[in-house]
Design a protein around this motif. Structure first.
Motif, short mmCIF file in Angstrom:
data_model
loop_
_atom_site.label_atom_id
_atom_site.label_comp_id
_atom_site.label_asym_id
_atom_site.label_seq_id
_atom_site.Cartn_x
_atom_site.Cartn_y
_atom_site.Cartn_z
N ASP A 892 0.81 -1.21 0.00
CA ASP A 892 0.00 0.00 0.00
C ASP A 892 0.85 1.27 0.00
OD1 ASP A 892 -2.41 -1.39 0.01
OD2 ASP A 892 -2.39 -1.59 2.19
N GLY A 893 2.14 1.12 0.29
CA GLY A 893 3.00 2.28 0.35
C GLY A 893 3.60 2.68 -0.98
N LEU A 894 3.34 1.93 -2.01
CA LEU A 894 3.93 2.21 -3.33
C LEU A 894 2.85 2.10 -4.40
CD1 LEU A 894 6.48 2.75 -5.04
CD2 LEU A 894 6.79 0.28 -5.18
N ASP A 895 2.68 3.16 -5.14
CA ASP A 895 1.72 3.17 -6.24
C ASP A 895 2.46 2.83 -7.53
OD1 ASP A 895 -0.22 3.53 -8.11
OD2 ASP A 895 -0.57 5.66 -7.70
N TYR A 896 2.32 1.59 -7.98
CA TYR A 896 3.06 1.14 -9.15
C TYR A 896 2.63 1.86 -10.42
CZ TYR A 896 5.30 -2.70 -6.65
OH TYR A 896 6.07 -3.43 -5.80
N THR A 897 1.42 2.38 -10.43
CA THR A 897 0.96 3.03 -11.65
C THR A 897 1.74 4.31 -11.93
OG1 THR A 897 -0.75 4.26 -10.44
CG2 THR A 897 -1.36 2.11 -11.33
N GLN A 898 2.41 4.86 -10.93
CA GLN A 898 3.24 6.05 -11.16
C GLN A 898 4.47 5.72 -12.00
OE1 GLN A 898 4.22 7.86 -7.45
NE2 GLN A 898 2.09 8.15 -6.82
N PHE A 899 4.83 4.46 -12.07
CA PHE A 899 6.05 4.05 -12.77
C PHE A 899 5.74 3.12 -13.94
CE2 PHE A 899 6.95 4.14 -8.10
CZ PHE A 899 7.44 5.43 -8.08
N ASN A 900 4.56 3.32 -14.55
CA ASN A 900 4.15 2.44 -15.65
C ASN A 900 4.10 0.99 -15.18
OD1 ASN A 900 3.37 1.80 -18.27
ND2 ASN A 900 5.47 1.44 -18.96
N GLY A 901 3.79 0.80 -13.92
CA GLY A 901 3.79 -0.55 -13.35
C GLY A 901 2.40 -1.11 -13.19
N ILE A 902 2.30 -2.18 -12.41
CA ILE A 902 1.04 -2.88 -12.22
C ILE A 902 0.60 -2.74 -10.77
CG2 ILE A 902 0.09 -5.19 -11.95
CD1 ILE A 902 -0.14 -4.28 -14.71
N GLU A 903 -0.57 -2.19 -10.57
CA GLU A 903 -1.17 -2.11 -9.25
C GLU A 903 -2.30 -3.14 -9.12
OE1 GLU A 903 -1.36 -0.45 -5.39
OE2 GLU A 903 0.08 -0.17 -7.00
N LYS A 904 -2.79 -3.62 -10.28
CA LYS A 904 -3.93 -4.53 -10.28
C LYS A 904 -3.82 -5.51 -11.44
CE LYS A 904 -8.99 -4.53 -10.71
NZ LYS A 904 -10.20 -3.68 -10.90
N ILE A 905 -4.08 -6.78 -11.15
CA ILE A 905 -4.21 -7.79 -12.20
C ILE A 905 -5.71 -8.00 -12.42
CG2 ILE A 905 -3.67 -10.15 -12.92
CD1 ILE A 905 -1.38 -10.16 -10.97
#
Length: 986
Positions: A892-905
């Motif tokens: 919860d401490g890192l928003d992966y969407t800020q880095f073109n990442g995956i927050e949800k499958i």
């Protein structure tokens, strides 16, 4: 008796040629024949034993929810290995599978409710099966799938009935008696023309001695080809970058074939030297340019500077298996029957990893390496040596002129792959006798012995001592400065073959008497009160036997570890009681069970487990049921006696986080635990995202305890023949759960520095003495984290099962004008799946609907499998729908969407199609395709800098992956997959 039970309990499935997938463990009828009344007696009047109880009874149910997987489901799904079907059940979170290359050990394990394979008890024909390692876990590869009649899955603690290990539930594999000869085989191939799997088996069963005896013997050969991650576009590149705050890119390891030297500031941690200096140019040029990088973090993030380890890792592991066995029974007279079982399995599975990455501190003798360096590079080493000598003089410490200690990172690609071959030989023998005692009692007694031996051979390891000797002048000099610089002679000088073995054995002696108190019944319409009591003796022994190189820690490549050797035994008494009450059309059943277990001296001593259940059917169409269980799990051999072994878990060191030096309390605590003054907040004190630690057993462990209950209902409406619905709420709470002390390295670091912040706390004391140089935690003296009764687990949710069979007025292959339709659904809603790493702290990992570094395999809130089968004379057409709900990242401490990442499958669905044709009474041919629509993780698109410009779907995870850029045991990685099989009976 077993066959009679399944023919009654699964009548719809057997009549309709394999339409039922997972039906409730209850009597059912065909569409033309009403189902048996809920709680009614077996119409054949024969005593049976159902999974979840030891009482021989005529009634077909217990208060515990039971899901049943028919043998036809394995045939229709084209599954030769048991794991492939079991892992589709919503009650199961995939354990180790055929796609588990790293981590993986060539086995297939079963993990009910995500509570761990060690908390799931596996039975075959109601009796314990053989295990394969010091964790006492069963390898599903040892169970003959082609002989399965059904698989009963009982969730909920069952220790009162079966003893330790049944804390999450019990899975019972029922084998059929063969009459005549059965020969079959199957061939599978992916649409891409790889990953071939083929299997042949045969079984012969017959009566003998004028019908007094019956015997079945069988054999199987199975072969599975490998698939590499490089064979699929979605897994060809190791993707990452999100956790470093960069865009998703072609990632990999910062341990490069070109090599990196990093100066950490001297063994004394003095601060007057340029700690963090790196030597070596970026990319393929490697050493020779004299370029110096002052920011290691930038070096790690650059796409062109990273070694792509992915292509040479296995996506599907190769396997070869031989399986032999048999079972028989013989009528001695007077109803007394002797029986025996024997099985043997030889299973070979290979894993493959990229070439060994050498990372660690080594002394570099300048004179030894000078011939391999250009003048500019060598001059930099001389400057560092001179600065170190001067600083040591100021500090008043000894100096070794001409020798500098560096943190070395070098991928030894010249050795080729790291290959790991596991060959397991396992056998099991069992003999018993059963029969009547008078008119109301029966006895059953047996003895079982099993033994598994594994030989593990490792290729591609590097000897740490020989590597050091090659750098300090005491051995063959090695040139690590650039790609391809190690000659064959140098490779031979530093490589080492390693091997280890496992030996595991289990002995079980059980005797039970069950029956009724004469004709005593609560009411005239009731069946007699039933009971069972008996005793059991078990002895467990296991060894892990590494060679000298592994035991001493001299191996780099595969993890080193010390030997493990231990055993324990347990003596148990148990009893059950079943009280049926019938009044009019209503039925009430009350049950109870208790067990006392006395474990050998030096382990956990004496413990009690108990259970109680109730079923109430006010009318035959509906039944309410509830059950409570107190279960325990004794620590296994590995948890008690495991030798220390090194591991490299991913961990965040709070002392290496930028800005840590600005927090006065944190800064002081970091220095107190060994970080050099002035180095707090320096990312160089965590030179790798994986931090070394030692793990091992703890002889002072106590038992885990679990309180679980289920509440549910069963609906079989007589006005809708063929329909059955069950819904059950389940709730587990496991206290004193055995886990790594401190909840693991990352949890320990967090508790020490961010939560407790006390140097005298047990969490900080685990770190004290483990830091070297400027404060880095290295392999020289890593933290020691043994097993402990540290954690708490809570799991709850609802299981729903629906089965419906009917006739439809349409037929293509018969003149009856109709065909059969069978629909089935089994689904689970996970309300809670919580892990408290350390009891007494509020920190909780909420894993229902989550996945990631903490929760591991995706645990969706909703998961189901359904099947629709059309049986038109000799032709069966069947469609299976597998659904895995969406999951979100557990950090919860890192928003992966800020880095073109995956927050949800996103939610995930697969469709499978199968056709089966019964050519005659002797021959059945089945063909099908799994993953009909070729649903796979998408193929990324890259720009010129290696940055991902297009992520096709959410299954492509990058940093959030387990392996192969996804979770290959949960999400299909083969793609469209075809199979054809044939079965001949005569």
């Amino acid at each position: 008796m077993t066959n009679r039970f399944n023919k009654a309990a699964l009548l719809a499935g057997t009549v309709m040629a394999g339409a039922v997938f997972a039906t409730p463990a209850m009597a059912q009828g065909t569409p033309d024949e009403p189902a048996l009344e809920t709680g009614a007696s077996n119409p054949d009047g024969e005593l049976i034993v159902v999974t979840g109880s030891r009482i021989a009874r005529r009634d077909l149910e217990t208060a515990a929810p039971v899901a049943v997987v028919n043998s036809e489901e394995f045939e229709l799904s084209g599954s030769v290995n048991v794991e492939s079907v079991i892992n589709t059940l919503p009650q199961v979170v995939p354990g180790t599978t055929s796609f588990s290359n790293n981590p993986g050990d060539g086995t297939a394990t079963l993990n009910l409710r995500g509570l761990g394979a060690a908390r799931t008890l596996v039975l075959v024909n109601g009796r314990r099966w053989m295990f394969y390692n010091t964790a006492q876990v069963v390898d599903l590869n040892t169970i003959p799938q082609f002989l399965l009649e059904s698989v009963d899955v009982v969730t909920g603690g069952a220790s009162a009935v079966y003893g330790s290990d049944a804390i999450a539930g019990v899975v019972n594999f029922r084998l059929k008696d063969v009459q005549g000869v059965e020969v079959g085989g199957q061939y599978s191939l992916t649409e891409r023309g790889d990953g071939a799997r083929y299997e042949i088996h045969g079984a012969i069963g017959s009566e003998f001695a004028d019908g007094r005896g019956n015997a079945t013997v069988y054999a199987e050969y199975y072969n599975r080809d490998s698939i590499f991650q490089g064979d699929r576009a979605f897994s060809n590149f190791a993707l990452g970058g999100e956790t470093d705050g960069a865009d998703l890119q072609q990632f990999g390891s910062s341990t490069l074939p070109s090599g990196v030297l990093r100066y950490l500031g001297g063994a004394q941690g003095n601060t007057g030297l340029p700690a963090g200096t790196e030597f070596g140019a970026a990319g393929a040029s490697g050493f020779g340019t004299g370029v110096v990088f002052d920011e290691p973090a930038n070096f790690r993030r650059r796409a062109g500077d990273l070694y792509n380890y992915a292509p040479v890792n296995y996506l599907q592991l190769p396997q070869e298996r031989y399986l032999l066995g048999g079972y028989a029974d013989y009528e001695l007279g007077g109803g007394h029957r002797a029986y025996a079982e024997v099985s043997y399995v030889n299973n070979q599975v290979q894993a493959a990893l990229a070439a060994t990455p050498v990372t660690g501190e080594f002394n570099v003798d300048l004179a030894t390496v000078q011939p391999f360096l250009v003048a500019g590079d060598f001059a930099q080493l001389q400057a560092i040596d001179a600065a170190e000598t001067a600083q040591n003089a100021l500090d008043g410490v000894a100096d070794d002129p001409g020798v500098v200690n560096f943190y070395v990172q070098r991928r030894i690609v010249e050795t080729g792959l790291r290959e790991n071959l596991d060959e397991r030989n396992a056998f099991r023998v069992l003999g018993g006798i059963t029969g009547p005692i008078g008119s109301y009692l029966n006895y059953d007694a047996y003895y079982m012995y099993s033994r598994t031996r594994n030989a593990n051979i490792q290729q591609g390891n590097i000897s740490a001592s020989l590597f050091q000797a090659g750098l300090d002048g005491t051995g063959t000099p090695i040139n690590i400065f650039g790609p391809g610089t190690l000659t064959p002679e140098m490779v031979d000088a530093i490589t080492i073959q390693a091997q280890n073995g496992d030996v595991s054995s289990l002995q079980v002696a059980t005797a039970v008497i069950s029956g009724t108190f004469g004709d005593f019944a609560i009411t005239e319409a009731s069946d007699p009160v039933g009971f069972a009591f008996g005793g059991e003796y078990r002895k467990v022994a296991a060894q892990f036997i590494p060679d000298t190189a592994l035991a001493s820690g001299d191996v780099i490549g595969f993890n080193a570890g010390e030997p493990t050797d231990g055993s324990y035994d347990v003596r148990e008494l148990f009893a059950e009681l079943a009280i049926p009450v019938r009044f009019g059309t209503a039925a009430l059943d009350i049950s109870g069970a208790a067990r006392y277990s006395d474990y050998s001296s030096g382990t956990i001593g004496g413990v009690w487990t108990y259970a109680g259940g109730v079923e109430f059917a006010p009318i035959p169409d509906i039944k309410f049921r509830a059950q409570y269980q107190r279960a325990v799990r004794a620590p296994n051999v590995g948890e008690l006696f495991g030798g220390r072994s090194i591991g490299f878990p991913g961990a965040t060191d709070p002392c290496a986080v930028a800005g840590a030096q600005n927090d006065a309390t944190l800064n002081a605590l970091c220095i107190a635990t060994g970080v050099a003054p002035g180095s707090v907040g320096d990312p160089n004190i965590r030179p790798n995202t994986q931090v070394p630690a030692l793990f091992g057993g703890n002889a002072n462990l106590s038992e885990e305890t679990s309180d679980s209950y289920t509440v549910g209902l069963v609906v079989q409406p007589r006005f809708i023949p063929g329909l059955s619905i069950t819904a059950d709420y389940f709730n587990f709470k496991i206290e004193d759960a055995i886990a790594t002390r401190g909840g693991g390295l990352n949890s320990t670091l967090n508790l020490c520095y961010n939560v407790v912040q006390d140097i005298n706390s047990p969490f900080c004391q685990l770190i004290v003495g483990s830091r070297a140089g400027n404060g880095a935690i290295t392999t020289a003296n890593p933290p020691v984290l043994v097993q402990d009764n540290t954690a708490k687990l809570e799991v709850s949710g609802i299981d729903l099962q629906i089965s419906y069979g009917t006739s439809i007025p349409f037929s293509l292959f018969t003149d009856t004008g109709e065909q059969r339709l069978q629909l089935s659904f089994i689904g689970t809603w996970n309300e809670k799946n919580d892990l408290y790493p350390v009891q007494g702290f509020d920190t909780v990992n909420e894993c229902a609907g989550r996945f990631g570094a903490t929760c591991g395999e995706p645990t969706p809130e909703f998961k189901w499998t359904s099947r629709a089968s059309f049986i038109d004379g000799p032709v069966t057409t069947s469609i299976r729908w597998r659904h895995v709900g969406s999951v979100t990242d557990d950090d919860d401490g890192l928003d992966y969407t800020q880095f073109n990442g995956i927050e949800k499958i996103d939610a995930y669905d697969l469709m499978d199609l199968t056709f089966s044709y019964a050519a005659n009474e002797s021959l059945t041919i089945t063909a099908g395709v799994n993953n009909l629509f070729d649903t796979l993780p998408g193929v990324p698109l890259f720009d010129a800098n290696g940055i991902v410009t297009n992520r096709p779907n959410s299954l492509l995870l990058g940093d959030n992956q387990e392996q192969a850029n996804t979770y290959p045991s949960t999400y299909d990685v083969l793609g469209r997959d075809f199979f054809v099989s044939a079965l001949v009976k005569f």
